[in-house]
Write a protein that holds these residues in place. Structure first.
Motif, PDB file in Angstrom:
ATOM      1  N   UNK A 131     -50.777  72.529 -22.183  1.00 26.99           N
ATOM      2  CA  UNK A 131     -50.130  72.051 -20.970  1.00 26.99           C
ATOM      3  C   UNK A 131     -50.959  70.896 -20.417  1.00 26.99           C
ATOM      4  N   UNK A 132     -50.349  69.743 -20.311  1.00 24.65           N
ATOM      5  CA  UNK A 132     -51.090  68.550 -19.929  1.00 24.65           C
ATOM      6  C   UNK A 132     -50.170  67.621 -19.151  1.00 24.65           C
ATOM      7  N   UNK A 133     -50.760  66.867 -18.240  1.00 30.20           N
ATOM      8  CA  UNK A 133     -50.034  65.829 -17.507  1.00 30.20           C
ATOM      9  C   UNK A 133     -50.229  64.510 -18.242  1.00 30.20           C
ATOM     10  N   UNK A 134     -49.152  63.829 -18.538  1.00 31.98           N
ATOM     11  CA  UNK A 134     -49.209  62.601 -19.312  1.00 31.98           C
ATOM     12  C   UNK A 134     -48.089  61.666 -18.889  1.00 31.98           C
ATOM     13  N   UNK A 135     -48.198  60.417 -19.319  1.00 33.28           N
ATOM     14  CA  UNK A 135     -47.184  59.418 -19.020  1.00 33.28           C
ATOM     15  C   UNK A 135     -46.149  59.368 -20.148  1.00 33.28           C
ATOM     16  N   UNK A 136     -45.012  58.777 -19.850  1.00 36.74           N
ATOM     17  CA  UNK A 136     -43.961  58.679 -20.862  1.00 36.74           C
ATOM     18  C   UNK A 136     -44.377  57.769 -22.015  1.00 36.74           C
ATOM     19  N   UNK A 137     -45.240  56.831 -21.748  1.00 41.35           N
ATOM     20  CA  UNK A 137     -45.737  55.965 -22.824  1.00 41.35           C
ATOM     21  C   UNK A 137     -46.566  56.761 -23.818  1.00 41.35           C
ATOM     22  N   UNK A 138     -47.445  57.625 -23.320  1.00 43.39           N
ATOM     23  CA  UNK A 138     -48.245  58.475 -24.208  1.00 43.39           C
ATOM     24  C   UNK A 138     -47.350  59.485 -24.922  1.00 43.39           C
ATOM     25  N   UNK A 139     -46.339  60.009 -24.234  1.00 41.20           N
ATOM     26  CA  UNK A 139     -45.430  60.963 -24.865  1.00 41.20           C
ATOM     27  C   UNK A 139     -44.679  60.314 -26.027  1.00 41.20           C
ATOM     28  N   UNK A 140     -44.277  59.065 -25.881  1.00 41.92           N
ATOM     29  CA  UNK A 140     -43.613  58.353 -26.972  1.00 41.92           C
ATOM     30  C   UNK A 140     -44.566  58.177 -28.156  1.00 41.92           C
ATOM     31  N   UNK A 141     -45.850  57.876 -27.861  1.00 45.23           N
ATOM     32  CA  UNK A 141     -46.838  57.713 -28.938  1.00 45.23           C
ATOM     33  C   UNK A 141     -47.069  59.028 -29.669  1.00 45.23           C
ATOM     34  N   UNK A 142     -47.110  60.141 -28.937  1.00 47.61           N
ATOM     35  CA  UNK A 142     -47.298  61.449 -29.566  1.00 47.61           C
ATOM     36  C   UNK A 142     -46.127  61.780 -30.481  1.00 47.61           C
ATOM     37  N   UNK A 143     -44.910  61.506 -30.031  1.00 46.99           N
ATOM     38  CA  UNK A 143     -43.739  61.748 -30.880  1.00 46.99           C
ATOM     39  C   UNK A 143     -43.759  60.862 -32.127  1.00 46.99           C
ATOM     40  N   UNK A 144     -44.222  59.650 -31.993  1.00 44.05           N
ATOM     41  CA  UNK A 144     -44.264  58.742 -33.152  1.00 44.05           C
ATOM     42  C   UNK A 144     -45.317  59.173 -34.164  1.00 44.05           C
TER      43      UNK A 144
ATOM     44  N   UNK B  61     -49.459  77.442 -12.910  1.00 43.28           N
ATOM     45  CA  UNK B  61     -50.022  77.051 -14.184  1.00 43.28           C
ATOM     46  C   UNK B  61     -50.831  75.775 -14.019  1.00 43.28           C
ATOM     47  N   UNK B  62     -51.989  75.752 -14.655  1.00 40.39           N
ATOM     48  CA  UNK B  62     -52.877  74.608 -14.561  1.00 40.39           C
ATOM     49  C   UNK B  62     -53.003  73.954 -15.933  1.00 40.39           C
ATOM     50  N   UNK B  63     -53.447  72.700 -15.990  1.00 36.18           N
ATOM     51  CA  UNK B  63     -53.599  72.024 -17.280  1.00 36.18           C
ATOM     52  C   UNK B  63     -54.587  72.748 -18.181  1.00 36.18           C
ATOM     53  N   UNK B  64     -54.392  72.613 -19.494  1.00 36.13           N
ATOM     54  CA  UNK B  64     -55.200  73.365 -20.458  1.00 36.13           C
ATOM     55  C   UNK B  64     -56.647  72.899 -20.494  1.00 36.13           C
TER      56      UNK B  64
END
Length: 244
Positions: free
Chosen positions: A107-120, A34-37
């Motif tokens: 499907x994307x590669x991201x950092x945990x900092x960006x993941x926290x921002x997306x959840x917020x 699987x590759x990024x979207x």
């Protein structure tokens, strides 16, 4: 693995079982990687990213890194204070995030900092649609392509229309600069058509915009004949004036 006994002339008490391995043959196709979207988006249709591609830590061009890069520093020993050079990489993760506008997973590669921002913020759509300059700079080329893909969906277009109506702005006009279906099917682009028209103007070529009717062709021919008749008359008048 199957245990089998091997016949021998020795006594049965000294016979040891032998092991034979049977390899199973599978007809199942291997799983596709699987590759990024964002890699499935046609980049020729996406507008140019205003901040350009990163020249340092180029891995950040392939995902949502939020501006994070490699950090360099020293590890200091507690006893003697000796320093040793080291570096720290961002905490990268590969995630599948649901996009309500696309009605599909991204499907994307991201950092945990960006993941926290997306959840917020409440989802990846809200993160990608941020309009501040800092957010656009954090997206990177991959996030910019995903942002363009989400904006093209009808759900986001309707959302923008409601926001314009709430602000009292007129509805956005639909662009009519697209090429006709026949020209697009022949492989023409707007830039190539404009270039060809400019070259024809420089060469002073005659061209007609739209369909040419029979009456228009006859009128054009008559205009050429009238111009040809006027030239000898002007030449005769010039000769008479010269002899006088």
């Amino acid at each position: 693995m199957i245990l089998t006994s091997k016949p021998s002339h020795t006594s049965a008490a000294f016979q040891a079982p032998t092991c034979t391995t049977i390899r199973a043959i599978s007809t199942t196709a291997p799983l596709l990687k699987q590759r990024p979207s964002y890699q499935g988006i046609p980049l020729e249709k996406v507008p140019d990213y205003p901040y350009g591609r990163l020249q340092t830590y180029k891995q950040a061009n392939q995902g949502l890194y939020g501006g994070q890069k490699i950090r360099f520093g020293n590890v200091v020993a507690e006893q003697y204070g000796n320093k040793s050079r080291t570096h720290w990489l961002p905490n990268r993760q590969m995630k599948r995030l649901w996009s309500p506008s696309l009605n599909a997973f991204i499907r994307v590669r991201l950092t945990t900092r960006v993941l926290y921002t997306i959840d917020r913020l409440g989802g990846i759509d809200e993160y990608l649609l941020g309009s501040k300059a800092q957010r656009i700079k954090e997206l990177g080329p991959a996030g910019w392509a995903l942002r363009w893909k989400i904006i093209q969906t009808p759900a986001i277009q309707e959302r923008f229309a409601r926001e314009r109506a709430a602000l009292g702005l007129p509805p956005k006009e639909v662009s009519t600069t697209d090429l006709a279906g026949e020209l697009a099917a022949q492989g023409f682009t707007s830039d190539s058509v404009l270039t060809e028209v400019e070259e024809m103007i420089e060469r002073e070529d005659e061209f007609v915009i739209g369909t040419v009717k029979k009456g228009e062709e006859i009128i054009a021919k008559e205009d050429k004949e009238d111009e040809a008749e006027e030239i000898p008359k002007e030449a005769e008048g010039y000769r008479e004036h010269r002899w006088h």
